[in-house]
Design an enzyme around this catalytic site. Structure first.
Site, short mmCIF file in Angstrom:
data_model
loop_
_atom_site.label_atom_id
_atom_site.label_comp_id
_atom_site.label_asym_id
_atom_site.label_seq_id
_atom_site.Cartn_x
_atom_site.Cartn_y
_atom_site.Cartn_z
N LYS A 61 0.85 -1.20 0.00
CA LYS A 61 0.00 0.00 0.00
C LYS A 61 0.89 1.25 0.00
CE LYS A 61 -0.37 -0.28 5.04
NZ LYS A 61 -1.20 -0.77 6.15
N ARG A 97 -11.03 -0.53 14.80
CA ARG A 97 -10.90 0.23 13.55
C ARG A 97 -11.94 -0.28 12.55
NH1 ARG A 97 -5.14 0.68 10.42
NH2 ARG A 97 -5.50 -1.53 10.10
N HIS A 119 -6.23 -7.56 12.89
CA HIS A 119 -5.02 -6.73 12.90
C HIS A 119 -4.59 -6.52 14.34
CE1 HIS A 119 -2.09 -4.28 10.97
NE2 HIS A 119 -2.51 -3.15 11.45
N ARG A 142 1.09 -10.69 6.85
CA ARG A 142 1.00 -9.51 6.00
C ARG A 142 2.23 -8.65 6.29
NH1 ARG A 142 -3.89 -9.78 8.70
NH2 ARG A 142 -3.37 -7.88 9.82
N TYR A 162 14.31 31.86 5.34
CA TYR A 162 13.04 32.50 5.72
C TYR A 162 12.97 32.72 7.22
CZ TYR A 162 10.87 31.33 1.18
OH TYR A 162 10.55 31.24 -0.13
N CYS A 220 13.19 25.11 3.06
CA CYS A 220 12.29 25.76 2.11
C CYS A 220 11.50 24.68 1.36
CB CYS A 220 13.06 26.59 1.09
SG CYS A 220 14.25 27.74 1.81
N MET A 221 10.60 25.13 0.48
CA MET A 221 9.79 24.17 -0.26
C MET A 221 10.64 23.23 -1.12
SD MET A 221 6.65 24.82 -2.90
CE MET A 221 5.56 25.58 -1.73
N ASP A 222 11.66 23.80 -1.77
CA ASP A 222 12.44 23.01 -2.73
C ASP A 222 13.93 22.97 -2.42
OD1 ASP A 222 9.95 23.20 -4.30
OD2 ASP A 222 10.66 25.25 -4.63
C1 LIG Z 1 -0.47 -1.75 6.84
C2 LIG Z 1 -1.03 -3.03 7.28
C3 LIG Z 1 -0.19 -4.14 7.46
C4 LIG Z 1 1.31 -4.07 7.36
O1 LIG Z 1 1.84 -3.60 8.58
P1 LIG Z 1 3.42 -3.55 8.84
O2 LIG Z 1 3.53 -3.11 10.25
O3 LIG Z 1 3.96 -2.55 7.88
O4 LIG Z 1 3.93 -4.91 8.59
C5 LIG Z 1 -0.78 -5.34 7.76
N1 LIG Z 1 -2.12 -5.46 7.90
C6 LIG Z 1 -2.95 -4.40 7.77
C7 LIG Z 1 -4.41 -4.61 7.95
C8 LIG Z 1 -2.43 -3.16 7.46
O5 LIG Z 1 -3.26 -2.10 7.35
#
Ligand SMILES: *Cc1c(COP(=O)(O)O)cnc(C)c1O
Length: 389
Positions: free
Chosen positions: A43, A137, A167, A230, A274, A321-323
């Site tokens: 992601k 969540r 999770h 995951r 700045y 700064c920005m850049d």
């Molecule tokens: C982002 C996410 C992960 C990955 O988590 P890490 O700590 O980066 O391994 C796993 N499961 C869910 C549901 C997530 O949102």
């Protein structure tokens, strides 16, 4: 893999070591129980590393399970030719039911109401139920495993239910209270999974990077809590929490570089940048570098952070700064226009990781790498070759 060698865009760029990502993946995989697989969490553009490219690379290493946050990311991956399972971890409007089904994407069911709406579309969508075991969540309420079972059974006729997951929210912290909480989450999840065991759902999982490391290694108690980890942050070589120890050999894969655009001397009484926040006390030599907060260099590092030039620390002076950013190079020899600068990564003896920068900012490595903006071009390195896309 097709390798295209482009000219480097020498302003602000990232070099991603694909061999390191492969090593992180393989080392982690070895730590897991034999029947566990890795779902690569890519992601947020693979935590800033470039999702399509990382997915393609991991596919070559045998990974065929991927997770993203939303449907746009999932569509992008399919358009890039990525095959295998793509699980969308967050909410997708039921309006996109046809797209989900057409692209063979797997949608997370965030609630019973959501399951009903998705079922109403008449599409037999691939999905996985999120079970909420304490994070509050998304997901069905894991405190009521009987109700979870009823809901899962009800929808397994009209949706293509492929799995269940939860999770863990404190798996990265190794103290007694957190361990007890995590074991409690796992127990709740397992009781839901056991109730629907007869459905033989192919994907049952509860571990993120941290969870997999601490709860899935040869722990007989937890046999059967899942067959997937995951894996997000550790794939990229960073720590879930700064107190964690990563397995030997797992290292950050990203180096963020920039260049010096000019060098000059400034005299006592002058100010820099700045707001004139930096007042020059002694004659000093400063260098301007071609990266700013619009590239993702956090402005809170103004008068506070540093970059590395020729293996030495150059403190940031004045406001970012920005850049562009101005740094003190008084004691650093051979700094001139075009000299390379390391913002994150190894340079000589200094190794300043995204986790280190996160510590200096009071945040986590995740936020640092996800904040590096799109205009910072990504380059990929494998077998000593550096190439752009
Ligand atoms: C982002 C996410 C992960 C990955 O988590 P890490 O700590 O980066 O391994 C796993 N499961 C869910 C549901 C997530 O949102």
């Amino acid at each position: 893999m097709e390798i295209v060698v482009n000219q480097m865009e020498l302003r602000s760029w990232i070099e991603i070591d694909l061999d390191q990502i492969k090593q992180n993946y393989l080392i982690y995989k070895q730590k897991l129980q034999k029947d566990s697989e890795i779902m690569a969490v890519i992601k947020a553009d693979a935590y800033g590393h470039g999702d399509a490219h990382i997915a393609r690379w991991l596919s070559e290493q045998g990974c065929h399970l991927f997770a993203v946050s939303n449907i746009d990311e999932a569509v992008g991956l399919r358009n890039a030719g990525i095959k295998g399972e793509i699980l969308i971890l967050g909410y997708t409007s039921p309006k996109y039911a046809k797209t989900l089904s057409y692209l063979d994407l797997t949608q997370t069911i965030v609630s019973e109401v959501y399951a009903e709406e998705l079922a109403q579309t008449g599409q037999k969508i691939k999905c996985q139920f999120a079970i909420d075991t304490g994070m509050n969540r998304i997901g069905l309420d894991g405190d009521n495993s009987y109700l979870c079972e009823q809901i899962i059974r009800k929808y397994s006729s009209c949706l293509d239910v492929e799995g269940l997951f939860t999770h863990l929210c404190v798996a990265d912290t190794d103290d007694e209270e957190c361990r007890t909480f995590t074991y409690g989450q796992i127990r709740k999840f397992k009781s839901v999974a056991d109730r629907v065991a007869d459905l033989k759902l192919p994907y049952i999982h509860c571990c993120n990077s941290a969870g997999g490391l601490y709860y899935l290694k040869d722990d007989a108690d937890f046999e059967g809590i899942g067959n997937i980890v995951r894996l997000g942050i550790i794939l990229y070589g960073l720590k879930p929490d700064n107190t964690n120890q990563l397995p030997k050999g797992i290292q950050p894969a990203m180096t963020w570089k920039s260049v010096v655009s000019m060098v000059k001397s400034v005299l006592p009484g002058e100010t820099i940048g700045y707001g004139r926040t930096f007042k020059v006390k002694h004659e000093m030599k400063v260098a301007t570098i071609a990266t700013g907060y619009a590239d993702g260099l956090n402005r809170r590092l103004s008068n506070n952070g540093f970059v590395v030039i020729n293996g030495m620390r150059a403190n940031i002076v004045g406001r970012i700064c920005m850049d562009q950013t101005i740094v003190d190079v008084t004691n650093i020899p051979n700094v001139r226009m075009g000299t390379n600068v390391v913002l994150i990564g190894k340079c000589g003896e200094i190794d300043y990781t995204a986790d280190d920068m996160a510590q200096d900012l009071g945040t986590i490595g995740y936020e640092v790498i996800c904040s590096i903006s799109k205009r910072v071009q990504r380059f990929y390195k494998t077998h000593g070759l550096l190439y752009a896309l």
